[in-house]
Write an enzyme that holds these catalytic residues in place. Structure first.
Site, PDB file in Angstrom:
ATOM      1  N   ARG A 224       9.982  -1.070  13.873  1.00  9.88           N
ATOM      2  CA  ARG A 224      10.306  -2.406  14.389  1.00  9.88           C
ATOM      3  C   ARG A 224       9.536  -3.297  13.449  1.00  9.88           C
ATOM      4  O   ARG A 224       8.149  -3.097  13.487  1.00  9.88           O
ATOM      5  CB  ARG A 224      10.194  -2.720  15.849  1.00  9.88           C
ATOM      6  CG  ARG A 224      11.070  -2.042  16.655  1.00  9.88           C
ATOM      7  CD  ARG A 224      12.545  -2.943  16.567  1.00  9.88           C
ATOM      8  NE  ARG A 224      13.641  -2.121  17.656  1.00  9.88           N
ATOM      9  CZ  ARG A 224      14.504  -1.278  17.008  1.00  9.88           C
ATOM     10  NH1 ARG A 224      14.451  -0.726  15.741  1.00  9.88           N
ATOM     11  NH2 ARG A 224      15.281  -0.837  17.951  1.00  9.88           N
ATOM     12  N   HIS A 272      17.522  -2.733   7.629  1.00  9.97           N
ATOM     13  CA  HIS A 272      17.659  -2.031   8.787  1.00  9.97           C
ATOM     14  C   HIS A 272      18.643  -1.016   8.595  1.00  9.97           C
ATOM     15  O   HIS A 272      19.671  -1.186   9.610  1.00  9.97           O
ATOM     16  CB  HIS A 272      17.723  -3.061  10.166  1.00  9.97           C
ATOM     17  CG  HIS A 272      17.284  -2.250  11.249  1.00  9.97           C
ATOM     18  ND1 HIS A 272      16.844  -3.358  12.339  1.00  9.97           N
ATOM     19  CD2 HIS A 272      17.677  -1.312  11.769  1.00  9.97           C
ATOM     20  CE1 HIS A 272      16.714  -2.370  13.485  1.00  9.97           C
ATOM     21  NE2 HIS A 272      17.043  -1.069  13.206  1.00  9.97           N
TER      22      HIS A 272
HETATM   23  P1  NDP Z   1      10.840   8.114  21.349  1.00 13.21           P
HETATM   24  O1  NDP Z   1      10.863   7.628  22.508  1.00 13.21           O
HETATM   25  O2  NDP Z   1      11.564   9.355  21.183  1.00 13.21           O
HETATM   26  O3  NDP Z   1       9.363   8.791  20.568  1.00 13.21           O
HETATM   27  C1  NDP Z   1       8.307   7.569  20.691  1.00 13.21           C
HETATM   28  C2  NDP Z   1       7.159   8.337  20.212  1.00 13.21           C
HETATM   29  O4  NDP Z   1       5.991   7.250  20.320  1.00 13.21           O
HETATM   30  C3  NDP Z   1       6.562   9.347  21.180  1.00 13.21           C
HETATM   31  O5  NDP Z   1       5.984  10.580  20.538  1.00 13.21           O
HETATM   32  C4  NDP Z   1       5.432   8.684  21.965  1.00 13.21           C
HETATM   33  O6  NDP Z   1       4.582   9.412  22.482  1.00 13.21           O
HETATM   34  C5  NDP Z   1       4.835   7.805  20.896  1.00 13.21           C
HETATM   35  N1  NDP Z   1       4.255   6.446  21.452  1.00 13.21           N
HETATM   36  C6  NDP Z   1       4.696   5.449  22.262  1.00 13.21           C
HETATM   37  N2  NDP Z   1       3.697   4.745  22.527  1.00 13.21           N
HETATM   38  C7  NDP Z   1       2.531   5.258  21.874  1.00 13.21           C
HETATM   39  C8  NDP Z   1       1.110   4.740  21.973  1.00 13.21           C
HETATM   40  N3  NDP Z   1       0.721   3.488  22.438  1.00 13.21           N
HETATM   41  N4  NDP Z   1       0.347   5.290  20.970  1.00 13.21           N
HETATM   42  C9  NDP Z   1       0.942   6.738  20.496  1.00 13.21           C
HETATM   43  N5  NDP Z   1       1.991   7.052  20.480  1.00 13.21           N
HETATM   44  C10 NDP Z   1       2.829   6.411  21.022  1.00 13.21           C
HETATM   45  O7  NDP Z   1      11.732   7.131  20.307  1.00 13.21           O
HETATM   46  P2  NDP Z   1      12.407   7.638  19.061  1.00 13.21           P
HETATM   47  O8  NDP Z   1      11.903   8.701  18.061  1.00 13.21           O
HETATM   48  O9  NDP Z   1      13.717   7.970  19.570  1.00 13.21           O
HETATM   49  O10 NDP Z   1      12.464   6.140  18.170  1.00 13.21           O
HETATM   50  C11 NDP Z   1      11.439   5.599  17.653  1.00 13.21           C
HETATM   51  C12 NDP Z   1      11.692   4.230  17.214  1.00 13.21           C
HETATM   52  O11 NDP Z   1      12.390   4.128  16.131  1.00 13.21           O
HETATM   53  C13 NDP Z   1      12.841   3.459  18.198  1.00 13.21           C
HETATM   54  O12 NDP Z   1      12.157   2.714  19.353  1.00 13.21           O
HETATM   55  C14 NDP Z   1      13.296   2.294  17.185  1.00 13.21           C
HETATM   56  O13 NDP Z   1      12.320   1.159  17.529  1.00 13.21           O
HETATM   57  C15 NDP Z   1      13.252   2.937  15.625  1.00 13.21           C
HETATM   58  N6  NDP Z   1      14.447   3.064  15.253  1.00 13.21           N
HETATM   59  C16 NDP Z   1      14.796   2.542  14.208  1.00 13.21           C
HETATM   60  C17 NDP Z   1      15.966   2.912  13.424  1.00 13.21           C
HETATM   61  C18 NDP Z   1      16.259   2.130  11.967  1.00 13.21           C
HETATM   62  O14 NDP Z   1      17.444   2.134  11.509  1.00 13.21           O
HETATM   63  N7  NDP Z   1      15.254   1.683  11.428  1.00 13.21           N
HETATM   64  C19 NDP Z   1      17.177   3.369  14.082  1.00 13.21           C
HETATM   65  C20 NDP Z   1      16.611   4.043  15.203  1.00 13.21           C
HETATM   66  C21 NDP Z   1      15.430   3.894  15.708  1.00 13.21           C
HETATM   67  P3  NDP Z   1       4.518  10.348  23.604  1.00 13.21           P
HETATM   68  O15 NDP Z   1       5.480  11.455  22.856  1.00 13.21           O
HETATM   69  O16 NDP Z   1       3.410  10.912  23.953  1.00 13.21           O
HETATM   70  O17 NDP Z   1       5.411   9.662  24.520  1.00 13.21           O
HETATM   71  C1  OXD Z   2      17.766   1.679  16.982  1.00  9.43           C
HETATM   72  C2  OXD Z   2      17.955   0.740  15.795  1.00  9.43           C
HETATM   73  O1  OXD Z   2      16.935   1.451  17.814  1.00  9.43           O
HETATM   74  O2  OXD Z   2      18.977   0.772  15.118  1.00  9.43           O
HETATM   75  O3  OXD Z   2      18.646   2.590  17.025  1.00  9.43           O
HETATM   76  O4  OXD Z   2      17.033   0.348  15.300  1.00  9.43           O
END
Ligand code: NDP
Ligand code: OXD
Length: 309
Positions: A224, A272
């Site tokens: 993000r 994006h």
């Molecule tokens: P998940 O919820 O599956 O994974 C999140 C990860 O971040 C977990 O490993 C979690 O740790 C870790 N995390 C969360 N908070 C912290 C913290 N404070 N410190 C350290 N690690 C932390 O999310 P996804 O992998 O599915 O997606 C990630 C992001 O990708 C989405 O939220 C979205 O914003 C972005 N995205 C962007 C897209 C694009 O086209 N650019 C498309 C899709 C998504 P733990 O495993 O310990 O819980």
């Molecule tokens: C998502 C994105 O969160 O598109 O899936 O960023």
């Protein structure tokens, strides 16, 4: 019971079409064309108008049409007791991992230089880094981060990840929590952000974080825009501490035409598109949750409102 789609900045048409195609006869509306708000139990949301859900007294589930839910949780007027779900989709996961690998390979093979050289008809070969000599750090080892880390590992890179709670992954080193962040950063020649946007992770890509990376490090933000402090990135690029960045997400989208990122020679910018949810592929999990809700069964892919992801 009916479904209503609330979306700003992204088309609703393909979601409505996919829902109707998969479930003919299903009542699907697109806000604000919602004849009976009290009938709406299930919402599909992307960047909805804040506060709008207070007009839907029987709403039970708000389903993000993406993997992230920050756009829902930033609403201070979410109805109490409503469940929030997100998309977890194999295509979305693969597309993200492939996009990140493309950016990484583009950087380590120095392909940008050849585009410029071609324009000047300049035949000049540059040396390049081999994968086993590059260490990649993935921030966020969830669905997208862990798959991306594994694909990078298969390409031959040394990969390690950082998450909130400890992980064990074959071939990939792992670090967890704030206490291990500096050690993780110090080893990351390329830093990839795949964290969810929460109170704890906002502005995490800042001057302090960048200064702990090895000199010449490269940054990829596909999570993000609010993870990144824009001016800190520009300063660290201009000082030479960072060698470049690939950015797919921005604080304001579309990125305003006057933003300095557009014209920066060491920033690679995409609108994006790292990974786009395909309604035809993701609609079945939404309908599965809609059915579960009707039958009083536990929903899938529910996020923790307390954790923010
Ligand atoms: P998940 O919820 O599956 O994974 C999140 C990860 O971040 C977990 O490993 C979690 O740790 C870790 N995390 C969360 N908070 C912290 C913290 N404070 N410190 C350290 N690690 C932390 O999310 P996804 O992998 O599915 O997606 C990630 C992001 O990708 C989405 O939220 C979205 O914003 C972005 N995205 C962007 C897209 C694009 O086209 N650019 C498309 C899709 C998504 P733990 O495993 O310990 O819980
Ligand atoms: C998502 C994105 O969160 O598109 O899936 O960023």
């Amino acid at each position: 019971m009916s479904i209503t789609i609330f979306s700003q900045g992204r088309s609703t048409y393909r979601w409505a079409e996919a829902l109707r195609e998969r479930r003919p006869g299903l009542e699907v509306y697109t806000y604000p064309d919602t004849p009976a708000p009290e009938e709406v139990t299930f919402a599909l949301a992307w960047n909805h108008p804040l506060g709008v859900f207070t007009n839907f007294p029987n709403l039970k589930c708000i389903a993000s049409t993406g993997a992230g839910v920050d756009h829902i949780l930033r609403d201070p007027d979410l109805p109490e007791g409503v469940q929030i779900t997100r998309i977890v989709d194999e295509n979305l996961t693969q597309d993200m991992a492939q996009f990140v690998c493309a950016q990484v390979l583009n950087h380590v093979r120095g392909l940008h230089a050849y585009k410029e050289a071609q324009q000047q008809r300049n035949w000049k070969q540059h040396s390049y880094l081999r994968t086993e000599n590059v260490v990649i750090g993935v921030m966020g080892m969830g669905v997208l981060g862990s798959h991306t880390a594994q694909l990078l590992h298969k390409l031959g890179f040394k990969v390690h990840g950082w998450s909130r709670t400890p992980k064990l992954m074959e071939g990939v080193g792992t670090y967890a929590g704030e206490e291990e962040l500096d050690t993780f950063l110090a080893k990351s020649d390329i830093l990839i952000c795949l964290l969810p946007l929460t109170k704890q992770t906002a502005d995490i890509l800042n001057k302090d974080t960048f200064s702990k990376l090895p000199k010449g490090a490269y940054v990829i933000n596909v999570a993000r825009g609010e993870h990144l402090v824009d001016q800190d990135l520009l300063d660290m690029l201009d000082s030479g501490h960072l060698s470049g960045a690939s950015l797919d997400v921005f604080r304001e989208e579309p990125l305003p035409a006057e933003h300095p990122f557009w014209g920066h020679p060491r920033i690679n910018l995409t609108p994006h598109i790292a990974s786009i949810t395909n309604p035809a592929s993701a609609v079945s999990q939404l309908l599965e949750n809609y059915d579960r809700l009707r039958h009083g069964e536990p929903l899938q892919h529910v996020v923790s409102q307390a954790k923010g992801y």
